[in-house]
Design a protein around this motif. Structure first.
Motif, PDB file in Angstrom:
ATOM      1  N   ASN B  14       7.081  -4.549   2.430  1.00  0.00           N
ATOM      2  CA  ASN B  14       5.393  -5.354   2.385  1.00  0.00           C
ATOM      3  C   ASN B  14       5.161  -4.868   1.558  1.00  0.00           C
ATOM      4  OD1 ASN B  14       6.256  -8.347   3.305  1.00  0.00           O
ATOM      5  ND2 ASN B  14       5.553  -7.710   5.382  1.00  0.00           N
ATOM      6  N   ILE B  15       4.995  -2.914   2.792  1.00  0.00           N
ATOM      7  CA  ILE B  15       4.031  -1.833   2.255  1.00  0.00           C
ATOM      8  C   ILE B  15       4.260  -1.102   1.275  1.00  0.00           C
ATOM      9  CG2 ILE B  15       3.177   0.848   2.562  1.00  0.00           C
ATOM     10  CD1 ILE B  15       2.474  -0.054   4.594  1.00  0.00           C
ATOM     11  N   LEU B  16       5.183  -1.517   0.326  1.00  0.00           N
ATOM     12  CA  LEU B  16       5.898  -1.454  -1.211  1.00  0.00           C
ATOM     13  C   LEU B  16       4.758  -2.080  -2.151  1.00  0.00           C
ATOM     14  CD1 LEU B  16      10.024  -0.377  -0.960  1.00  0.00           C
ATOM     15  CD2 LEU B  16       7.289   0.941  -0.947  1.00  0.00           C
ATOM     16  N   GLU B  17       4.934  -3.401  -1.862  1.00  0.00           N
ATOM     17  CA  GLU B  17       4.542  -4.277  -2.109  1.00  0.00           C
ATOM     18  C   GLU B  17       3.024  -3.720  -3.182  1.00  0.00           C
ATOM     19  OE1 GLU B  17       7.132  -7.737  -1.490  1.00  0.00           O
ATOM     20  OE2 GLU B  17       8.609  -7.207  -3.252  1.00  0.00           O
ATOM     21  N   LEU B  18       2.569  -4.042  -1.822  1.00  0.00           N
ATOM     22  CA  LEU B  18       1.272  -4.135  -1.782  1.00  0.00           C
ATOM     23  C   LEU B  18       0.678  -2.694  -2.373  1.00  0.00           C
ATOM     24  CD1 LEU B  18      -1.389  -4.853   0.015  1.00  0.00           C
ATOM     25  CD2 LEU B  18      -1.124  -3.794   1.924  1.00  0.00           C
ATOM     26  N   GLY B  23      -3.328  -2.305  -5.919  1.00  0.00           N
ATOM     27  CA  GLY B  23      -3.975  -1.386  -6.996  1.00  0.00           C
ATOM     28  C   GLY B  23      -5.260  -0.761  -5.811  1.00  0.00           C
ATOM     29  N   TYR B  24      -4.857  -0.612  -5.326  1.00  0.00           N
ATOM     30  CA  TYR B  24      -5.747  -0.213  -3.981  1.00  0.00           C
ATOM     31  C   TYR B  24      -5.297   1.533  -3.430  1.00  0.00           C
ATOM     32  CZ  TYR B  24      -7.615  -5.051  -1.745  1.00  0.00           C
ATOM     33  OH  TYR B  24      -8.325  -5.843  -1.816  1.00  0.00           O
ATOM     34  N   THR B  25      -5.763   2.333  -2.651  1.00  0.00           N
ATOM     35  CA  THR B  25      -5.735   3.402  -2.655  1.00  0.00           C
ATOM     36  C   THR B  25      -4.502   3.249  -1.660  1.00  0.00           C
ATOM     37  OG1 THR B  25      -7.368   3.995  -1.596  1.00  0.00           O
ATOM     38  CG2 THR B  25      -7.143   4.521  -3.204  1.00  0.00           C
ATOM     39  N   ALA B  30      -3.738   0.886   4.228  1.00  0.00           N
ATOM     40  CA  ALA B  30      -3.783   1.744   5.757  1.00  0.00           C
ATOM     41  C   ALA B  30      -5.127   1.063   6.197  1.00  0.00           C
ATOM     42  CB  ALA B  30      -4.120   3.461   5.821  1.00  0.00           C
ATOM     43  N   GLY B  31      -6.380   0.509   5.461  1.00  0.00           N
ATOM     44  CA  GLY B  31      -8.054  -0.032   6.106  1.00  0.00           C
ATOM     45  C   GLY B  31      -7.268  -1.243   6.126  1.00  0.00           C
ATOM     46  N   LEU B  32      -6.782  -1.985   5.680  1.00  0.00           N
ATOM     47  CA  LEU B  32      -6.840  -2.659   5.076  1.00  0.00           C
ATOM     48  C   LEU B  32      -5.771  -4.023   5.616  1.00  0.00           C
ATOM     49  CD1 LEU B  32      -6.176  -3.949   1.846  1.00  0.00           C
ATOM     50  CD2 LEU B  32      -7.986  -5.104   2.889  1.00  0.00           C
ATOM     51  N   LEU B  33      -4.774  -2.766   6.900  1.00  0.00           N
ATOM     52  CA  LEU B  33      -3.693  -2.869   7.686  1.00  0.00           C
ATOM     53  C   LEU B  33      -3.547  -2.836   9.013  1.00  0.00           C
ATOM     54  CD1 LEU B  33      -0.752  -2.153   5.618  1.00  0.00           C
ATOM     55  CD2 LEU B  33      -1.499  -4.841   5.568  1.00  0.00           C
TER      56      LEU B  33
END
Lengths: 241, 64
Positions: B14-18, B23-25, B30-33
């Motif tokens: 999930n992290i890799l695909e996100l 396009g997020y840094t 980290a903030g989103l999740l």
């Protein structure tokens, strides 16, 4: 490189490969890399690994039919056909309609599953897309051929927020122990940005391992196998952003 | 590639695909999740390593 330098490099390496560094961090990373060109191969490999994510997930082995379906979808004027494959749903949702086709160029060459290089017709489709407005239009720049390049031609497809793809065709034949190398020249500093083997019959779409920015020059030279840290021959193709 | 990704635990995938598609840094991700940045970095590292190991172990060249 000092211990802290290498540590910092390692800390940023994965994020760099995935394209998730901030502008400042990316610059910092690329400065480290410029000072340590021997690390370029490691970075290139990780960028290529990350690039394989463009192929995820697929329910079955991608087939030529899949590519044809993709190109039919993006050629359709205005209409959005729902591709059946989750891969293309995901890419389209993220990047928008026209950008998907440029992504397909990158995917085709990155394709681990031995996809053939893009055929002439598909290259033409990418050119056609230039005339269609879109939210995130991929920029397509023609490359100028030098005298030593014969009939060679090329296009740089720059996808906003992602690394570019260089599509070349009719490149002159090169020796077995040679390779074509892409460079991004920032100011007067050429930086290695990818390698590819030219194909006499088909256009070749090569993903770039470094993103060009406004004012940069993108060039292709012929180098010894494995590439060089700096160009050792005159450019065959160039363009400037 | 599908086979390679099946070897990843879902939090890495999930992290890799996100990371790759969004396009997020990494800080934004980290903030989103709601995760520490270190966790995001660790999962990216482990995920990429797993994919690379998959190909290395099968003697397949990673194209690029």
């Amino acid at each position: 490189m000092s211990d802290t330098g290498r540590e910092r490099f390692d800390e940023l390496l994965d994020a760099y490969a995935l394209g998730v560094l901030s502008e400042e961090e990316r610059r910092e990373f690329e400065e480290h890399l410029a000072a340590r060109p021997e690390l370029q191969a490691e970075v290139d490999e990780l960028v290529a690994v990350a690039g394989l994510l463009a192929l995820s997930p697929v329910e079955q082995e991608p087939s030529p039919e899949l590519r044809r379906r993709l190109m039919r979808t993006v050629r359709a004027e205005g209409a959005v056909q729902e591709p059946a494959r989750p891969l293309f749903d995901r890419l389209r949702g993220m990047f928008g309609y026209q950008a998907l086709a440029a992504g397909a160029a990158a995917v085709a060459i990155i394709g681990l599953l031995s996809w053939n290089v893009l055929l002439q017709g598909e290259i033409q489709d990418l050119r056609d897309l230039r005339s269609q407005p879109a939210a995130s239009d991929p920029r397509v720049l023609e490359l100028q051929a030098a005298e030593n390049a014969g009939a060679a031609s090329g296009e740089l497809i720059v996808l906003e927020g992602r690394r570019g793809v260089l599509v070349t065709k009719d490149m002159p034949r090169i020796a077995e122990d040679q390779v074509c190398q892409i460079w991004v020249i920032e100011g007067d500093k050429p930086r290695p940005s990818g390698l590819f083997e030219p194909d006499e019959e088909n256009p070749v779409a090569a993903p770039m391992t470094r993103s060009p920015h406004k004012g940069d020059v993108v060039a292709v030279t012929v180098e010894p196998e494995g590439g060089s840290p700096e160009p050792t021959s005159d450019p065959m193709l160039t363009t400037q952003l | 590639m599908h086979e390679a990704l099946k070897t990843l635990p879902s939090e890495q995938l999930n992290i890799l695909e996100l990371a790759y598609f969004s396009g997020y840094t990494h800080v934004e991700i980290a903030g989103l999740l709601g995760l520490p940045l270190g966790t995001v970095k660790g999962r990216m590292r482990l995920g990429l390593k797993k994919i690379k190991d998959y190909f290395d172990s099968r003697d397949m060249a990673v194209p690029g």
